[in-house]
Scaffold this motif. Structure first.
Motif, short mmCIF file in Angstrom:
data_model
loop_
_atom_site.label_atom_id
_atom_site.label_comp_id
_atom_site.label_asym_id
_atom_site.label_seq_id
_atom_site.Cartn_x
_atom_site.Cartn_y
_atom_site.Cartn_z
N SER A 63 14.52 133.59 57.47
CA SER A 63 15.16 133.95 56.20
C SER A 63 15.73 132.70 55.54
CB SER A 63 16.27 134.96 56.45
OG SER A 63 17.39 134.31 57.01
N PHE A 64 15.92 132.83 54.25
CA PHE A 64 16.60 131.85 53.43
C PHE A 64 17.86 131.33 54.14
CE2 PHE A 64 19.58 130.72 50.10
CZ PHE A 64 18.80 130.17 49.10
N THR A 65 18.67 132.26 54.63
CA THR A 65 19.94 131.90 55.28
C THR A 65 19.72 131.14 56.58
OG1 THR A 65 20.74 133.96 54.37
CG2 THR A 65 22.16 132.84 55.92
N GLU A 66 18.82 131.64 57.40
CA GLU A 66 18.51 130.96 58.66
C GLU A 66 18.06 129.53 58.38
OE1 GLU A 66 16.97 134.89 61.16
OE2 GLU A 66 15.55 133.59 60.16
N GLU A 67 17.22 129.37 57.38
CA GLU A 67 16.74 128.04 57.03
C GLU A 67 17.89 127.10 56.66
OE1 GLU A 67 12.13 128.81 55.60
OE2 GLU A 67 13.60 128.22 54.09
N ASN A 68 18.85 127.63 55.93
CA ASN A 68 19.98 126.78 55.54
C ASN A 68 20.84 126.36 56.74
OD1 ASN A 68 19.37 126.48 52.85
ND2 ASN A 68 20.51 128.30 52.23
N TYR A 69 20.97 127.25 57.70
CA TYR A 69 21.70 126.89 58.92
C TYR A 69 20.94 125.81 59.70
CZ TYR A 69 25.41 130.44 58.77
OH TYR A 69 26.53 131.18 58.45
N LEU A 70 19.63 125.98 59.82
CA LEU A 70 18.83 125.00 60.55
C LEU A 70 18.95 123.62 59.93
CD1 LEU A 70 15.59 127.09 61.23
CD2 LEU A 70 17.31 126.38 62.91
N LYS A 71 18.87 123.62 58.60
CA LYS A 71 18.97 122.36 57.88
C LYS A 71 20.35 121.72 58.10
CE LYS A 71 18.94 122.88 53.51
NZ LYS A 71 19.41 122.49 52.16
N ALA A 72 21.39 122.55 58.03
CA ALA A 72 22.75 122.05 58.23
C ALA A 72 22.88 121.45 59.62
CB ALA A 72 23.75 123.19 58.05
N LEU A 79 24.61 131.76 65.06
CA LEU A 79 24.17 130.96 66.21
C LEU A 79 23.54 131.85 67.28
CD1 LEU A 79 26.99 128.27 66.59
CD2 LEU A 79 24.80 128.11 65.39
N LYS A 80 24.14 133.01 67.49
CA LYS A 80 23.57 133.94 68.46
C LYS A 80 22.15 134.32 68.07
CE LYS A 80 27.92 136.17 69.70
NZ LYS A 80 28.75 137.33 69.32
N LYS A 81 21.99 134.56 66.76
CA LYS A 81 20.69 134.97 66.25
C LYS A 81 19.66 133.84 66.39
CE LYS A 81 18.90 136.92 61.96
NZ LYS A 81 19.34 137.00 60.55
N LEU A 82 20.05 132.63 66.03
CA LEU A 82 19.13 131.50 66.11
C LEU A 82 18.78 131.17 67.57
CD1 LEU A 82 20.66 129.15 63.36
CD2 LEU A 82 18.62 130.59 63.17
N TYR A 135 22.18 126.99 72.60
CA TYR A 135 23.57 127.36 72.30
C TYR A 135 24.25 127.86 73.56
CZ TYR A 135 27.36 130.30 70.43
OH TYR A 135 28.57 130.90 70.17
N ILE A 136 25.34 127.19 73.93
CA ILE A 136 26.19 127.69 75.00
C ILE A 136 27.58 127.87 74.39
CG2 ILE A 136 27.07 127.31 77.33
CD1 ILE A 136 24.88 125.01 77.48
N LYS A 137 28.11 129.07 74.56
CA LYS A 137 29.43 129.41 74.04
C LYS A 137 30.43 128.27 74.19
CE LYS A 137 30.49 134.31 74.81
NZ LYS A 137 31.43 135.17 75.57
#
Ligand SMILES: [Mn+2]
Ligand SMILES: [Mn+2]
Ligand SMILES: [Mn+2]
Ligand SMILES: [Mn+2]
Lengths: 218, 218
Positions: A3-12, A44-47, A55-57
DNA sequence: TATTTTATTTAGATTAATCTAAAAATATCG
DNA sequence: CGATATTTTTAGATTAATCTAAATAAAATA
């Protein structure tokens, strides 16, 4: 795809990882994406579920190789669109970022590769940032901040560390756009400001703050 | 501005309104947007709230003038991007629609006006559909279906009523792309198929079904 | 090391867009 | 016209992305 949103998190996450090898923190991501830490944790959980990040808590995140590929591809698109806007549509370098933020999410491998060819396979975007090739390879140039140069050293302005419109407009006013040749004439001890010669003609003094954000090839 | 989804509903309503003056029904919109009637009803309430449509329960909808403006602007963007993809990036006319469906939602008045200029202010897209100018004005040409022409009449292929890739590829194979000159040589009574001369050279027979979807200027 | 501060996660809500199933209104037809 | 069929709306859930407030873990400091 993502998704648009997921992409923005990855980029960040990608941008926050650049340079340092450390894992990226929840708060850093929240700041960069203009969201709250709680929202970031959810994402983060989703990614992690999608194997795009490790990702570790409580321990921060790094991108997996799949995640890096995805991020680099978005950056490739962003930068190619920026070149298009400047070279073909006549936008100025301080006007293209926001539009490219939208265009970078258009999904078509063919489109972006044809755009790349149409633009003559540029190696850098209007801000001097390298454009990943279609396999994701990025050719980093060795860049030095003006603030780190010594008296007598010379170089060519080839990048910036600050992409805001105000800063880019200032550089234009100062005559310090990409490609400009400079020679350091004096380092002012009092306030750290720097005197330099621009294109063998103009003599100018810039503040340390400005100097820190201009990158040159020696 | 309006969300991606709202824009798609506006466009759907606009296209369904073209030609007929009747109000558009919930089911028609559901079909066009690949959603269910219940979802459409929800969205109609929202669009009515925003004064983009005139909506009376059970009576269907029409666009308000604000709604028409919004829809026409999206169509302008869609068609200009299609021209860009074909003229500048070398896509074929049957390959551009899906990409344009994404690009049409990019939000920048300046961008689209500069793109318009860059493309030489085209009046029609690769499928012959008219491109609204920056004030929203659409110049409709008088087009006639081949299926409505009489023996001996001639014209120039200037549009299509069916935009699917299979159909467009077929037209290429038949040599009936935009700009092609045709003369009706015979109307076959048995099955309604039509014999015609293409570019003063080739003689060909096309089915009534194909003929109904090709538009010519006499 | 114990306490305090900061960072992160969880719990519980909200909003937009969607769905299925049921109810209500409108249209069609004998 | 009245029964039946079709269309549309409502009711109630779901999913993605977000938030605030509270709980918990980690880091800093006294
Ligand atoms: Mn940018
Ligand atoms: Mn850039
Ligand atoms: Mn199209
Ligand atoms: Mn078209």
């Amino acid at each position: 795809m993502h998704s648009f949103t997921e992409e923005n998190y990855l980029k960040a996450i990608y941008h926050l990882s650049e340079g340092n090898t450390m894992a990226v923190s929840t708060n850093q991501i929240a700041e960069m994406t203009n969201t709250k830490a709680a929202s970031v944790t959810d994402m983060l959980k989703k990614l992690a579920e999608k194997k795009l990040i490790n990702y570790i808590k409580y321990q921060g995140v790094t991108l997996t190789s799949t995640g890096v590929n995805a991020a680099v591809n978005i950056i490739r698109k962003h930068r190619l669109w920026e070149v298009f806007l400047v070279e073909k549509l006549g936008f100025k370098w301080d006007e293209v970022h926001d539009i490219a933020e939208e265009l970078e999410h258009i999904n078509s491998e063919t489109l972006i590769n044809r755009l790349d060819d149409f633009l003559g396979n540029p190696v850098a975007d209007p801000h001097g940032d390298p454009i990943p090739d279609r396999s994701g390879l990025i050719k980093h140039k060795k860049l030095v901040k003006i603030s780190e140069m010594q008296t007598g050293e010379s170089g060519t302005v080839s990048g910036v560390n600050e992409h805001s419109s105000v800063f880019l407009k200032l550089l234009e006013k100062l005559g310090l756009t990409l490609g400009t040749k400079i020679i350091i004439s004096e380092l002012i001890e009092f306030d750290g400001s720097i005197m330099l010669t621009i294109d063998q003609k103009t003599e100018r003094t810039i503040s340390r703050e400005v100097a820190k954000n201009i990158l040159v090839i020696l």
